[in-house]
Design an enzyme around this catalytic site. Sequence first.
Site, PDB file in Angstrom:
ATOM      1  N   GLU A 296     -21.150 -16.478 -11.278  1.00  0.00           N
ATOM      2  CA  GLU A 296     -20.915 -16.724  -9.854  1.00  0.00           C
ATOM      3  C   GLU A 296     -19.667 -15.951  -9.431  1.00  0.00           C
ATOM      4  OE1 GLU A 296     -20.204 -20.723  -7.106  1.00  0.00           O
ATOM      5  OE2 GLU A 296     -19.281 -20.591  -9.090  1.00  0.00           O
ATOM      6  N   LYS A 355     -27.309 -20.580  -3.123  1.00  0.00           N
ATOM      7  CA  LYS A 355     -26.875 -21.889  -3.609  1.00  0.00           C
ATOM      8  C   LYS A 355     -27.199 -22.980  -2.587  1.00  0.00           C
ATOM      9  CE  LYS A 355     -22.708 -23.997  -5.646  1.00  0.00           C
ATOM     10  NZ  LYS A 355     -21.264 -23.745  -5.927  1.00  0.00           N
ATOM     11  N   CYS A 407     -23.165 -23.156 -10.730  1.00  0.00           N
ATOM     12  CA  CYS A 407     -21.911 -23.880 -10.923  1.00  0.00           C
ATOM     13  C   CYS A 407     -22.018 -25.371 -10.593  1.00  0.00           C
ATOM     14  CB  CYS A 407     -20.812 -23.213 -10.097  1.00  0.00           C
ATOM     15  SG  CYS A 407     -19.123 -23.696 -10.576  1.00  0.00           S
TER      16      CYS A 407
END
Length: 538
Positions: A296, A355, A407
């Site tokens: 990321e 995301k 994440c």
Amino acid sequence: MTVTATSVGESDQLEPRIAPGARTWARRLVRLVPAAAAALSGLLLYVSFPPRTLWWLALPAFAVFGWVLRGRGWKAALGLGYLFGLGFLLPLLVWTGVEVGPGPWLALVAIEALFVALVGAGVAAVSRLPGWPVWAAAVWIAGEAARARAPFNGFPWGKVAFGQADGVFLPLAAVGGTPVLGFAVVLCGFGLYEAVRLGLERRATGVVRRAAAAVAVLSMGVPVLGAFAARALVSDKAEDGSVTVAVVQGNVPRAGLDFNSQRRAVLDYHARETERLAAEVKAGKVARPDFVLWPENSSDIDPFANPDARAVIDAAATSIGVPISVGGVVERDGKLYNEQILWDPVKGPVDTYDKRQIQPFGEYLPLRSLIGAINPNWTAMVRQDFSRGTKPGVFTMDGAKVGLVTCYEAAFDWTVRSEVTDGAQMISVPSNNATFDRSEMTYQQLAMSRVRAVEHSRTVTVPVTSGVSAIIMPDGRITQKTGMFVADSLVQKVPLRSSQTPATRLGILPEVALVLVAAGGLGWAVGAGLRGRRAGDV
């Protein structure tokens, strides 16, 4: 012997007398014991979490918590539950204040501990019921379910299951996910207390004692036996062949660069490490990977809007000659996205994943005007809110289906499961932990990925900008990992799997079932209390 009045008075003078003030202080100290025990048992639960491998400490932590709460009134239980939450969450989440100071850290803990306070009241209420460890463990899981959803779309960090990556209970993740794994641990802890209590209890006899003893034994025995039985669900055998994957950790500048320069440096570092890996492949020192995974934010410079960033990624992809998953920050139609980009060495960018579970106060700012009034510096850190993606991300990389879980998303059950049900044969968790320095955050997140590997029986890779990056087998074993704040790469042949565990197939159902058990226990406890009061009035 004749006792005179004088001898009686003399005898009284010989006996030690406790002053009223001393008795008051003694009573206060006795009252402080449960409060201290609640806070210390919360601290004990924290110590059971990574990077330590003391997973078993969760059992005495909940045993002491059960002792503190059993038979308490709801007001006292609220306070004791809050102290347990503070003892657990204050040290667990200290990393949240690394960059922004103690204010947000303390505010987060204060809010999250409220959920634990409510759980404490619930546990105290059901502690009077037959088989109370079962009801109490279900109440804890109901509290975790609430924390995972509110406020601001939830914060499930600190689920009991995430502290069990090294424990004997881990295979239960494949049965019913984090709710079943966490339930087993908490149930075993409360069962431990019940066994100790019965061992010291002399008044209960006959049928009542035997029934309570059976509950205590089953509360400890069933979770352990279930965990051993669930090991049949854990396997690292390839079902759809294998692929050789490369995880690249480029590292970040330590100091001396302004924000824009650092973003460019991070991209350059990851391109440089990829090119170094390509040179080792060409020299025959390392196996040629089928694809490469970057972390990321490995390109915080938008490669769609900045030709120089695009050229750097193109050069890296050309040097290694295989597809790369690149973590970028992309602006599209005036909206900002935390995006994974599938970069082909010939065609360039061919697919994206945005995301979906974005981080409050990190990637978007709730209550912006209120927070700005408190501290304008906090609003300056998040100048523009990120937008949410709407679809699962599964990249086809050299024929393999790779599910992307970016994440923070790894903490949420639904984000990981959606990639597997959408066809992912392995999972990648690209992350950026550089903001949190050398704190325990990266190890806590790595443990989550290990639990997810077992939960869905998938290889999980964890490419991180600054470490710890890792490759995790479907049985939860870490086979390779990097250090922190070093440039490195991991190359390994890993299995692809397509079968679904019971946890994957059942999805949210185990959690719903446990929440219903908790609701049933609370309803029973409240009803019994009301009937008791009415009987007393009569």
